[in-house]
Design an enzyme around this catalytic site. Structure first.
Site, PDB file in Angstrom:
ATOM      1  N   HIS A 108     130.195  14.071  64.574  1.00 20.97           N
ATOM      2  CA  HIS A 108     130.544  14.264  63.169  1.00 20.97           C
ATOM      3  C   HIS A 108     131.934  14.899  63.112  1.00 20.97           C
ATOM      4  O   HIS A 108     132.293  15.702  63.974  1.00 20.97           O
ATOM      5  CB  HIS A 108     129.501  15.178  62.501  1.00 20.97           C
TER       6      HIS A 108
ATOM      7  N   GLY B  79     132.508  15.588  51.542  1.00 17.13           N
ATOM      8  CA  GLY B  79     132.353  16.818  50.764  1.00 17.13           C
ATOM      9  C   GLY B  79     133.438  17.028  49.719  1.00 17.13           C
ATOM     10  O   GLY B  79     133.557  18.107  49.143  1.00 17.13           O
TER      11      GLY B  79
HETATM   12  P1  PGA Z   1     129.045  14.370  52.006  1.00 23.37           P
HETATM   13  O1  PGA Z   1     128.960  14.481  53.587  1.00 23.37           O
HETATM   14  O2  PGA Z   1     128.048  13.334  51.575  1.00 23.37           O
HETATM   15  O3  PGA Z   1     128.708  15.740  51.492  1.00 23.37           O
HETATM   16  O4  PGA Z   1     130.441  13.961  51.675  1.00 23.37           O
HETATM   17  C1  PGA Z   1     128.806  13.340  54.373  1.00 23.37           C
HETATM   18  C2  PGA Z   1     128.709  13.733  55.818  1.00 23.37           C
HETATM   19  O5  PGA Z   1     129.423  14.649  56.251  1.00 23.37           O
HETATM   20  O6  PGA Z   1     127.910  13.160  56.568  1.00 23.37           O
END
Ligand code: PGA
Length: 253
Positions: free
Chosen positions: A98, A176
């Protein structure tokens, strides 16, 4: 096998009580909705994995993933979780690479390739994350950059092993931030990655690989993203912390 998958990455959120409630709500809703053709995956923090495995036991199509694993078999790696530990509590998947792990914990493609090996050796499925920063995209190097992440992290695998891997494309600028990649941007990258896979493993294997999109995927944009030919589902962060939002995303297929 190419499968529709929606995976929820809780990251470092929730108490055990909140996690139990969220899991039970997701399992209930998924059972009620009968979304049999979509594999639903929950990735809670490591201390809750065993509990969440117990709560999803027997649930139709709901599996559990770790958010990370160590590449070493066992030994003096304080604070780390090995693949055999995950295997021993029936965890079937692990998110690997990630962008938060790459950025804050300096994980490299080389290290990730070892994590992938460790997972496959124990029969777990890696969900291998890739994705570019905004500046890489603005410089026009994003296709090359993300393709290279796949080459360095995965292309040492033989065909049979590679077939077991799930890929998640997550543009870092969309994680995010509330800024989602447009469906055109997502489709464009997914098609480039699939072509890159086919250059190494051939068209059939490339066409059978699940490539998920992640980055501010929400109930109101999931449908459009999932309608893209090369988008096989989503890796969901923020919206996976609310059962209804998460299951609404699952239902977007
Ligand atoms: P998000 O995160 O949906 O909050 O943008 C996605 C992720 O990091 O897997």
């Amino acid at each position: 096998m190419r499968q529709k998958i929606v995976a929820g990455n809780w990251k470092m959120n929730n108490t055990i009580e909140e996690g139990k409630k969220l899991t039970s709500e997701i399992v209930d809703m998924v059972n009620k909705e009968g979304v049999d053709d979509v594999k639903v995956i929950i990735a809670p923090p490591a201390p809750y994995l065993s509990t969440v495995v117990g709560l999803t036991d027997g649930a139709n199509n709901v599996e559990v993933s770790a958010q990370n694993c160590n590449e070493h078999e066992s030994g003096a790696y304080t604070g780390e979780v090995s693949v055999s530990m995950l295997n021993s509590i029936d965890v079937k998947y692990a998110i690997i690479g990630h962008s938060e792990r790459r950025e804050y914990f300096h994980e490299t493609n080389e290290q990730l390739s070892k994590k992938v090996d460790a997972l496959l050796k124990s029969g777990l499925t890696p969900i291998f994350c890739c994705g570019e920063t905004l500046s890489t995209r603005e410089n026009g190097n994003h296709f090359e950059y993300v393709s290279n992440q796949l080459s360095e992290g995965l292309f040492h695998l033989g065909e049979e092993d590679f077939k077991k891997v799930v890929i998640a494309y997550e543009p870092i600028w969309a994680i995010g931030t509330g800024v989602t990649a447009s469906s055109e941007q997502a489709q464009e990258m997914h098609a480039v990655l699939r072509k890159h896979l086919s250059s190494k493993y051939g068209t059939e294997i490339a066409n059978n690989t699940s490539i998920l999109y992640g980055g501010s995927c929400k109930p109101d944009n999931a449908k459009e993203l999932f309608a893209c030919e090369d988008v096989d589902g989503g890796l969901i962060g923020g919206a996976s912390l609310k059962a209804k939002d998460f299951v609404d995303i699952v239902k977007s297929f």
